[in-house]
Design an enzyme around this catalytic site. Sequence first.
Site, PDB file in Angstrom:
ATOM      1  N   ARG A   1       0.836  -1.210   0.000  1.00 22.43           N
ATOM      2  CA  ARG A   1       0.000   0.000   0.000  1.00 22.43           C
ATOM      3  C   ARG A   1       0.867   1.255   0.000  1.00 22.43           C
ATOM      4  NH1 ARG A   1      -1.741   2.337   4.430  1.00 22.43           N
ATOM      5  NH2 ARG A   1      -2.016   0.434   5.630  1.00 22.43           N
TER       6      ARG A   1
ATOM      7  N   TYR B   1     -15.987  16.163 -15.293  1.00 22.88           N
ATOM      8  CA  TYR B   1     -16.548  14.807 -15.232  1.00 22.88           C
ATOM      9  C   TYR B   1     -17.490  14.702 -14.019  1.00 22.88           C
ATOM     10  CZ  TYR B   1     -16.596   9.699 -14.773  1.00 22.88           C
ATOM     11  OH  TYR B   1     -16.980   8.386 -14.659  1.00 22.88           O
TER      12      TYR B   1
ATOM     13  N   LYS C   1      -7.982   5.339 -19.440  1.00 26.79           N
ATOM     14  CA  LYS C   1      -8.202   5.830 -20.813  1.00 26.79           C
ATOM     15  C   LYS C   1      -6.926   5.685 -21.656  1.00 26.79           C
ATOM     16  CE  LYS C   1     -12.148   7.217 -19.020  1.00 26.79           C
ATOM     17  NZ  LYS C   1     -12.455   6.302 -17.930  1.00 26.79           N
TER      18      LYS C   1
HETATM   19  N1  LCS Z   1     -11.518  12.239 -15.198  1.00 27.54           N
HETATM   20  C1  LCS Z   1     -12.054  12.187 -16.433  1.00 27.54           C
HETATM   21  C2  LCS Z   1     -11.848  13.331 -17.366  1.00 27.54           C
HETATM   22  C3  LCS Z   1     -12.799  11.062 -16.825  1.00 27.54           C
HETATM   23  O1  LCS Z   1     -13.305  11.038 -18.062  1.00 27.54           O
HETATM   24  C4  LCS Z   1     -12.978   9.998 -15.917  1.00 27.54           C
HETATM   25  C5  LCS Z   1     -13.780   8.795 -16.268  1.00 27.54           C
HETATM   26  C6  LCS Z   1     -12.401  10.101 -14.633  1.00 27.54           C
HETATM   27  C7  LCS Z   1     -11.676  11.232 -14.303  1.00 27.54           C
HETATM   28  C8  LCS Z   1     -12.542   9.004 -13.598  1.00 27.54           C
HETATM   29  O2  LCS Z   1     -11.732   7.939 -13.923  1.00 27.54           O
HETATM   30  P1  LCS Z   1     -12.028   6.402 -13.535  1.00 27.54           P
HETATM   31  O3  LCS Z   1     -12.233   6.380 -12.055  1.00 27.54           O
HETATM   32  O4  LCS Z   1     -13.251   5.983 -14.268  1.00 27.54           O
HETATM   33  O5  LCS Z   1     -10.782   5.710 -13.943  1.00 27.54           O
HETATM   34  N2  LCS Z   1     -14.576   8.924 -17.438  1.00 27.54           N
HETATM   35  C9  LCS Z   1     -15.453   8.061 -17.886  1.00 27.54           C
HETATM   36  C10 LCS Z   1     -16.278   8.283 -19.007  1.00 27.54           C
HETATM   37  O6  LCS Z   1     -16.321   9.310 -19.689  1.00 27.54           O
HETATM   38  N3  LCS Z   1     -17.036   7.215 -19.225  1.00 27.54           N
HETATM   39  O7  LCS Z   1     -16.792   6.235 -18.326  1.00 27.54           O
HETATM   40  C11 LCS Z   1     -15.790   6.723 -17.358  1.00 27.54           C
END
Ligand code: LCS
Length: 396
Positions: free
Chosen positions: A58, A111, A208
């Site tokens: 961790r 987001y 992503k």
């Molecule tokens: N920041 C952005 C700009 C994002 O698009 C997302 C997820 C996150 C943070 C959060 O990341 P995660 O915890 O999912 O790894 N965006 C998503 C979307 O547009 N569709 O599904 C998830």
Amino acid sequence: MHTNHKGFQTKLVHAGAPKDPYGSVVTPIYQTSTFSFENTQVGADRFAGKADGYIYTRIGNPTIRALEDCVAALEEGVGGIATSSGMGAVCTVCLALLDRDTHVVSTASVYGPSRTLMEKHLGRFGVSSSFVDTSDLEAVRHALRKNTRMIYVETPSNPMMQITDIRAMADLAHAQGALLVVDSTFASPYLQKPLSMDADVVLHSVTKFINGHADVVGGILIARDKAVYRRVRDVMVITGCNMDPHQAFLVHRGLKTLALRIERAQESAMKIASWIESRDEVAWVRYTGLSSHPQYELARRQMRGPGSMISFELKGGFEAGKTLMNKVRLAVLAVSLGGVETLIEHPASMTHAGLPAEERLKAGITDGLVRYSVGIEDPDDLLGDLEQALASDQAH
Ligand code: LCS
């Protein structure tokens, strides 16, 4: 190998190189929860930070560290902090840099869950928040308060592709005694370097572009100076938002082809965005590579290239959006983005369906809005797919 002064693609392949005793070319998966000490003195020194070496996964692990070192080199920061998800990264940085009775200014179209975290959950602990159009400098200046400690911007923003001037935000934040945090997920380290424009922390959902293969959820934070790095890392360790070694191995493996994947997808996206813009069924397109984008010049100045995310509005509204989703055969109907496979989604009936229509429209999520994440398939196949889907939309 010292990669600090090497080119971006060399760093992608070599930064965070293995340090294991067998000379392995790739950092192995150190699938262990804990690390042995030779004696109590070594253990005590490691805990006190007086000796290098790992203690507990961790807190740190060689496989995770290899990924953190690589992304920190790409972003030109002092260190990386890998997290269990992108939201884990957002949560960690907010908990680390905000206190009770402080205030954060953020991009209105950030987001959704990032906004919910700040507004609903941090609000319960006495943190206040304002959500403004951060592409409008005056609006941000106006929203600043004496107790503003963080400006949090997402650029390009999801799904409206709005661009915020990072350097101008850093100047505003620093004049106020606040820090600037940039969610650079949509750009990836290949297209945009927020720390070089004086941002204090850059974060990514590595789910992503960084991982790029739609098989891992993860996040990462990179800080520009040591003091901020320590504050953020401490909170990640305490909250247990850590990435795990297997996750880190996959992300690091995917990362090596980031430049190749983005160059390829971007070339297709340019072609596809221009084609979409020429279609009668489409009211407008938001793609940072088209001169019709409201912040086209700023995007060109601040980013290496326009990337592979396209949003567009169908004249036929909600029904046309749904019909298009159901007619595409190659693009995959799914949320998320930035992978090798092209994904399509309809925010009004999917990701943002839970928002009351009025709120949704205020955030710019119109009924006919479609988000298209271009992958690395043959662009002519993607165009053919969109063409047959739009044509059958008309017939519908
Ligand atoms: N920041 C952005 C700009 C994002 O698009 C997302 C997820 C996150 C943070 C959060 O990341 P995660 O915890 O999912 O790894 N965006 C998503 C979307 O547009 N569709 O599904 C998830």
